[in-house]
Motif scaffolding. Sequence first.
Motif, short mmCIF file in Angstrom:
data_model
loop_
_atom_site.label_atom_id
_atom_site.label_comp_id
_atom_site.label_asym_id
_atom_site.label_seq_id
_atom_site.Cartn_x
_atom_site.Cartn_y
_atom_site.Cartn_z
N ASP A 18 0.82 -1.21 0.00
CA ASP A 18 0.00 0.00 0.00
C ASP A 18 0.86 1.27 0.00
OD1 ASP A 18 -2.33 -1.48 -0.04
OD2 ASP A 18 -2.67 -1.34 2.13
N ALA A 21 2.17 1.72 -3.49
CA ALA A 21 1.11 2.24 -4.36
C ALA A 21 0.84 3.72 -4.07
CB ALA A 21 -0.17 1.42 -4.17
N THR A 25 1.05 6.62 -6.85
CA THR A 25 -0.11 7.47 -7.13
C THR A 25 0.24 8.94 -6.98
OG1 THR A 25 -1.63 5.72 -6.43
CG2 THR A 25 -2.47 7.98 -6.37
N HIS A 49 4.05 -3.65 -9.64
CA HIS A 49 3.08 -3.13 -8.67
C HIS A 49 3.11 -1.60 -8.68
CE1 HIS A 49 0.57 -3.00 -5.11
NE2 HIS A 49 1.46 -2.19 -4.54
N ALA A 53 -0.11 0.74 -10.03
CA ALA A 53 -0.76 1.74 -9.19
C ALA A 53 -0.71 3.12 -9.84
CB ALA A 53 -0.10 1.78 -7.81
#
Length: 161
Positions: A18, A21, A25, A49, A53
């Motif tokens: 997370d 990501a 982002t 990954h 993202a």
Amino acid sequence: MTASAPDLRLPLFLPDPDATAAVATALGARLEPGDTILLEGGLGAGKTHFARALIQSRLVMPEDVPSPTFTLVQVYETGSGEIWHADLYRLSGPEEVIELGLDAAFDTAICLVEWPDRLGDMAPADALRLTLEPEAEGDGRVLHARWSAARWADRLSGVLA
């Protein structure tokens, strides 16, 4: 020569997927056509990954973002232009980059390139180089960033804090 900004923290520890990501982002929101990110790291380091993202954060309509391992390149339309996601692991040499059209996309699209060593001297000199390394135990990653173009210090300011 590496530019830096006062609130840049490198290397950056990303404790879980997370966190990876979230950085992707945040960076994705600052990219413009003509920007290239070269994603380095071994198998399983988190390159795909990160790219997934970033791409999903820029899409107008959500869609699946598969790894381009077998297709080599996936192109996504966003509200502000194309994103090219390339996985060059299976290329045998830089001349194949031209066949893919990736060399032209460097000027007109946001390009995310996994296994950029396959580009040889075709790698854009002003690209942002991100290296992801998995931690010895757990799901964390360490992110290293290198750049020569001054614009990256501004774009990364606050993203890698």
